[in-house]
Design a protein around this motif. Structure first.
Motif, PDB file in Angstrom:
ATOM      1  N   ALA A  79       0.817  -1.212   0.000  1.00  0.00           N
ATOM      2  CA  ALA A  79       0.000   0.000   0.000  1.00  0.00           C
ATOM      3  C   ALA A  79       0.850   1.262   0.000  1.00  0.00           C
ATOM      4  CB  ALA A  79      -0.931  -0.003   1.216  1.00  0.00           C
ATOM      5  N   ALA A  80       2.009   1.200   0.625  1.00  0.00           N
ATOM      6  CA  ALA A  80       2.927   2.348   0.668  1.00  0.00           C
ATOM      7  C   ALA A  80       4.321   1.864   0.313  1.00  0.00           C
ATOM      8  CB  ALA A  80       2.898   3.002   2.046  1.00  0.00           C
ATOM      9  N   PRO A  81       4.532   1.524  -0.970  1.00  0.00           N
ATOM     10  CA  PRO A  81       5.837   0.995  -1.387  1.00  0.00           C
ATOM     11  C   PRO A  81       6.913   2.061  -1.314  1.00  0.00           C
ATOM     12  CG  PRO A  81       4.451   1.425  -3.289  1.00  0.00           C
ATOM     13  CD  PRO A  81       3.592   1.650  -2.084  1.00  0.00           C
ATOM     14  N   ARG A  82       8.144   1.628  -1.366  1.00  0.00           N
ATOM     15  CA  ARG A  82       9.282   2.536  -1.315  1.00  0.00           C
ATOM     16  C   ARG A  82      10.228   2.154  -2.440  1.00  0.00           C
ATOM     17  NH1 ARG A  82      11.132   2.472   4.434  1.00  0.00           N
ATOM     18  NH2 ARG A  82       8.985   3.150   4.694  1.00  0.00           N
ATOM     19  N   PHE A  83      10.025   2.779  -3.608  1.00  0.00           N
ATOM     20  CA  PHE A  83      10.839   2.503  -4.785  1.00  0.00           C
ATOM     21  C   PHE A  83      11.883   3.597  -4.961  1.00  0.00           C
ATOM     22  CE2 PHE A  83       7.445   0.095  -7.519  1.00  0.00           C
ATOM     23  CZ  PHE A  83       7.284  -0.821  -6.499  1.00  0.00           C
ATOM     24  N   GLY A 217       0.569   7.332 -10.201  1.00  0.00           N
ATOM     25  CA  GLY A 217       0.165   6.707  -8.950  1.00  0.00           C
ATOM     26  C   GLY A 217       1.079   5.559  -8.601  1.00  0.00           C
ATOM     27  N   ARG A 218       1.288   5.374  -7.306  1.00  0.00           N
ATOM     28  CA  ARG A 218       2.073   4.247  -6.811  1.00  0.00           C
ATOM     29  C   ARG A 218       1.596   3.935  -5.397  1.00  0.00           C
ATOM     30  NH1 ARG A 218       4.949   1.216  -9.786  1.00  0.00           N
ATOM     31  NH2 ARG A 218       6.297   2.890 -10.532  1.00  0.00           N
ATOM     32  N   GLY A 219       0.747   2.929  -5.289  1.00  0.00           N
ATOM     33  CA  GLY A 219       0.253   2.543  -3.977  1.00  0.00           C
ATOM     34  C   GLY A 219      -1.044   3.241  -3.609  1.00  0.00           C
ATOM     35  N   ASP A 220      -1.320   3.263  -2.312  1.00  0.00           N
ATOM     36  CA  ASP A 220      -2.593   3.721  -1.749  1.00  0.00           C
ATOM     37  C   ASP A 220      -2.486   5.182  -1.320  1.00  0.00           C
ATOM     38  OD1 ASP A 220      -5.021   3.943  -0.413  1.00  0.00           O
ATOM     39  OD2 ASP A 220      -4.272   2.961   1.391  1.00  0.00           O
ATOM     40  N   LEU A 221      -3.370   6.027  -1.819  1.00  0.00           N
ATOM     41  CA  LEU A 221      -3.344   7.448  -1.477  1.00  0.00           C
ATOM     42  C   LEU A 221      -4.342   7.837  -0.389  1.00  0.00           C
ATOM     43  CD1 LEU A 221      -2.940   9.069  -5.009  1.00  0.00           C
ATOM     44  CD2 LEU A 221      -1.235   8.985  -3.179  1.00  0.00           C
ATOM     45  N   ASN A 222      -5.365   7.017  -0.137  1.00  0.00           N
ATOM     46  CA  ASN A 222      -6.397   7.434   0.825  1.00  0.00           C
ATOM     47  C   ASN A 222      -6.504   6.525   2.048  1.00  0.00           C
ATOM     48  OD1 ASN A 222      -7.523   5.218  -0.437  1.00  0.00           O
ATOM     49  ND2 ASN A 222      -9.579   6.074  -0.524  1.00  0.00           N
ATOM     50  N   GLY A 223      -5.605   5.550   2.184  1.00  0.00           N
ATOM     51  CA  GLY A 223      -5.547   4.775   3.403  1.00  0.00           C
ATOM     52  C   GLY A 223      -6.475   3.584   3.492  1.00  0.00           C
ATOM     53  N   ASP A 224      -7.099   3.169   2.364  1.00  0.00           N
ATOM     54  CA  ASP A 224      -8.016   2.026   2.423  1.00  0.00           C
ATOM     55  C   ASP A 224      -7.366   0.724   1.967  1.00  0.00           C
ATOM     56  OD1 ASP A 224      -7.839   2.372  -0.300  1.00  0.00           O
ATOM     57  OD2 ASP A 224      -9.998   2.580  -0.644  1.00  0.00           O
ATOM     58  N   GLY A 225      -6.077   0.780   1.625  1.00  0.00           N
ATOM     59  CA  GLY A 225      -5.356  -0.425   1.246  1.00  0.00           C
ATOM     60  C   GLY A 225      -5.350  -0.734  -0.234  1.00  0.00           C
ATOM     61  N   HIS A 226      -6.121   0.002  -1.050  1.00  0.00           N
ATOM     62  CA  HIS A 226      -6.172  -0.233  -2.494  1.00  0.00           C
ATOM     63  C   HIS A 226      -5.322   0.799  -3.232  1.00  0.00           C
ATOM     64  CE1 HIS A 226      -9.213  -3.157  -1.759  1.00  0.00           C
ATOM     65  NE2 HIS A 226     -10.166  -2.291  -1.438  1.00  0.00           N
ATOM     66  N   ALA A 227      -4.711   0.364  -4.326  1.00  0.00           N
ATOM     67  CA  ALA A 227      -3.914   1.278  -5.142  1.00  0.00           C
ATOM     68  C   ALA A 227      -4.822   2.279  -5.855  1.00  0.00           C
ATOM     69  CB  ALA A 227      -3.095   0.497  -6.162  1.00  0.00           C
ATOM     70  N   ASP A 228      -4.395   3.526  -5.895  1.00  0.00           N
ATOM     71  CA  ASP A 228      -5.154   4.619  -6.514  1.00  0.00           C
ATOM     72  C   ASP A 228      -4.296   5.295  -7.583  1.00  0.00           C
ATOM     73  OD1 ASP A 228      -7.166   4.358  -4.335  1.00  0.00           O
ATOM     74  OD2 ASP A 228      -5.617   5.298  -3.104  1.00  0.00           O
ATOM     75  N   ILE A 229      -4.923   6.149  -8.379  1.00  0.00           N
ATOM     76  CA  ILE A 229      -4.177   6.980  -9.325  1.00  0.00           C
ATOM     77  C   ILE A 229      -4.731   8.399  -9.308  1.00  0.00           C
ATOM     78  CG2 ILE A 229      -3.594   5.052 -10.846  1.00  0.00           C
ATOM     79  CD1 ILE A 229      -5.714   6.112 -12.806  1.00  0.00           C
ATOM     80  N   PHE A 240      -8.685  12.642  -8.667  1.00  0.00           N
ATOM     81  CA  PHE A 240      -8.319  11.468  -7.881  1.00  0.00           C
ATOM     82  C   PHE A 240      -9.253  10.315  -8.217  1.00  0.00           C
ATOM     83  CE2 PHE A 240      -9.204   8.982  -3.966  1.00  0.00           C
ATOM     84  CZ  PHE A 240      -7.949   8.415  -3.777  1.00  0.00           C
ATOM     85  N   TYR A 241      -8.659   9.159  -8.536  1.00  0.00           N
ATOM     86  CA  TYR A 241      -9.420   7.945  -8.815  1.00  0.00           C
ATOM     87  C   TYR A 241      -9.136   6.921  -7.712  1.00  0.00           C
ATOM     88  CZ  TYR A 241     -10.961   9.296 -13.499  1.00  0.00           C
ATOM     89  OH  TYR A 241     -11.573   9.916 -14.575  1.00  0.00           O
ATOM     90  N   LYS A 242     -10.126   6.683  -6.875  1.00  0.00           N
ATOM     91  CA  LYS A 242     -10.007   5.744  -5.770  1.00  0.00           C
ATOM     92  C   LYS A 242     -10.059   4.314  -6.284  1.00  0.00           C
ATOM     93  CE  LYS A 242     -12.541   4.485  -1.521  1.00  0.00           C
ATOM     94  NZ  LYS A 242     -12.477   3.048  -1.783  1.00  0.00           N
ATOM     95  N   GLY A 243      -9.109   3.468  -5.844  1.00  0.00           N
ATOM     96  CA  GLY A 243      -9.097   2.074  -6.242  1.00  0.00           C
ATOM     97  C   GLY A 243     -10.196   1.277  -5.565  1.00  0.00           C
ATOM     98  N   THR A 244     -10.726   0.298  -6.290  1.00  0.00           N
ATOM     99  CA  THR A 244     -11.811  -0.527  -5.768  1.00  0.00           C
ATOM    100  C   THR A 244     -11.345  -1.904  -5.305  1.00  0.00           C
ATOM    101  OG1 THR A 244     -12.320  -1.492  -7.928  1.00  0.00           O
ATOM    102  CG2 THR A 244     -13.425   0.586  -7.349  1.00  0.00           C
ATOM    103  N   GLY A 245     -10.180  -2.342  -5.765  1.00  0.00           N
ATOM    104  CA  GLY A 245      -9.722  -3.698  -5.467  1.00  0.00           C
ATOM    105  C   GLY A 245     -10.297  -4.742  -6.399  1.00  0.00           C
ATOM    106  N   THR A 246     -10.898  -4.299  -7.520  1.00  0.00           N
ATOM    107  CA  THR A 246     -11.502  -5.203  -8.496  1.00  0.00           C
ATOM    108  C   THR A 246     -10.842  -4.993  -9.850  1.00  0.00           C
ATOM    109  OG1 THR A 246     -13.611  -5.092  -7.323  1.00  0.00           O
ATOM    110  CG2 THR A 246     -13.646  -5.948  -9.576  1.00  0.00           C
ATOM    111  N   SER A 247     -10.271  -6.050 -10.413  1.00  0.00           N
ATOM    112  CA  SER A 247      -9.522  -5.920 -11.664  1.00  0.00           C
ATOM    113  C   SER A 247     -10.392  -5.469 -12.832  1.00  0.00           C
ATOM    114  CB  SER A 247      -8.861  -7.257 -12.019  1.00  0.00           C
ATOM    115  OG  SER A 247      -7.926  -7.632 -11.038  1.00  0.00           O
ATOM    116  N   THR A 248     -11.646  -5.935 -12.872  1.00  0.00           N
ATOM    117  CA  THR A 248     -12.510  -5.626 -14.006  1.00  0.00           C
ATOM    118  C   THR A 248     -13.023  -4.186 -13.975  1.00  0.00           C
ATOM    119  OG1 THR A 248     -14.372  -6.522 -12.762  1.00  0.00           O
ATOM    120  CG2 THR A 248     -13.242  -8.010 -14.282  1.00  0.00           C
TER     121      THR A 248
END
Length: 320
Positions: A79-83, A217-229, A240-248
């Motif tokens: 959720a909070a990678p370090r690249f 985007g890289r990782g979670d921006l709003n703290g819900d554990g899903h990747a966002d952009i 801001f586009y909140k991630g849903t955790g659903t690939s489709t």
């Protein structure tokens, strides 16, 4: 650092041609076939050197000074990678910048050359430990190459149909990082990665994404554990586009962050740069100054006020 000799350039081009011939036998952008990437490809060599121990810092690339007080460091996570930030200049030289944990970077390190052949690149964290373990790079002929812990291989051709390729992380609550690609008609596609670095057939996210001049985007921006952009439109408004955790259907409806982002010609994220457990954002302005935007976990206004990192970053044509 001097220019590469004609003999060096010849060796690079020879490796690229070899890669292209091998890749011609691979699949297409919508297929799943892959061929082994030649061990001498510029991307594979840079990736190997990036993972090795530092051997001193070259002097030609810009440096970034520390900016904020040191905090107790949170461990990197999916959720909070370090690249590190990887940046390639117009001469094809590619540098690695490690985060200093304060919202800036330490000294640069030259890790490769011959990157004139690549037009897009993104790093991934396929094992979800918060550290990059592979790269996808696009060759000028449209071949997509993977180089990483899972081995080096050509994924396939046809990727010149896309004008933006990035990986914000895992978008489907699985394991490997997914790859987003926007085609030239404005349709966004989500490619789910396999453990060996190959990609499944894509899910169609939807049309209309050509209104944006940049996606990041890289990782979670709003703290819900899903990747966002985030996406910057042609009027300079950031969304801001909140991630849903659903690939489709990986994103919820967009939320406006603010205007004035046309001051920047490049947005990029390498994850958590100040070790507080939240992903952050970098923005390069038209004069080549790089700015740090600290992530705050807020879905409607996810960044704090910007902090200046330093100038000279307009020499780079690729930053990921």
């Amino acid at each position: 650092m001097g220019n590469l000799s004609s003999r060096q350039r010849g060796r690079i081009l020879s490796g690229v041609v070899t890669a292209a011939i091998a890749a011609a036998l691979a699949g297409t952008a919508t297929g799943t076939a892959a061929a082994d990437s030649p061990a001498g490809s510029p991307a594979a060599k840079a990736r190997q050197k990036s993972a090795a121990q530092p051997q001193g810092a070259p002097k030609a690339a810009p440096k970034a000074a520390p900016r904020s007080a040191l905090r107790a460091a949170a461990e990197p996570s999916a959720a909070a990678p370090r690249f590190p930030l990887i940046a390639a200049d117009r001469d094809g030289l590619v540098y690695k910048y490690e985060s200093n944990g304060h919202g800036g970077f330490g000294d640069d390190r030259l890790i490769g050359y011959g990157w004139n052949n690549f037009t897009e690149a993104t790093a991934v964290d396929h094992d979800r430990d918060g550290k990059d373990d592979g790269w996808y790079v696009r060759h000028r002929d449209g071949q997509l190459e993977y180089t990483g812990d899972a081995g080096d291989k050509m994924i396939g051709g046809g990727w010149n149909n896309f004008d933006r390729i990035l990986s914000p992380g895992d978008l489907g609550a699985g394991l490997q990082s997914d790859v987003l690609a926007r085609d030239k008609s404005g349709v966004l596609w989500n490619y789910v990665a396999r453990p060996d670095g190959t990609l499944e057939d894509p899910y169609r996210v939807g049309p209309g994404w050509d209104i944006y001049t940049d996606l990041a985007g890289r990782g979670d921006l709003n703290g819900d554990g899903h990747a966002d952009i985030v996406a910057k439109d042609k009027d300079g408004v950031l969304w801001f586009y909140k991630g849903t955790g659903t690939s489709t259907s990986p994103f919820e409806s967009r939320v406006k962050v603010g205007s004035g982002w046309n001051a920047y010609d490049k947005l990029v994220s390498v994850g958590d740069m100040d070790n507080d457990g939240r992903s952050d954002m970098l923005a390069r302005d038209a004069s080549g100054v790089l700015w740090f935007y600290k992530g705050n976990g807020n879905a409607t206004d996810p960044f704090d006020n910007r902090t200046k990192i330093g100038g000279g970053w307009d020499k780079f044509v690729l930053m990921f």
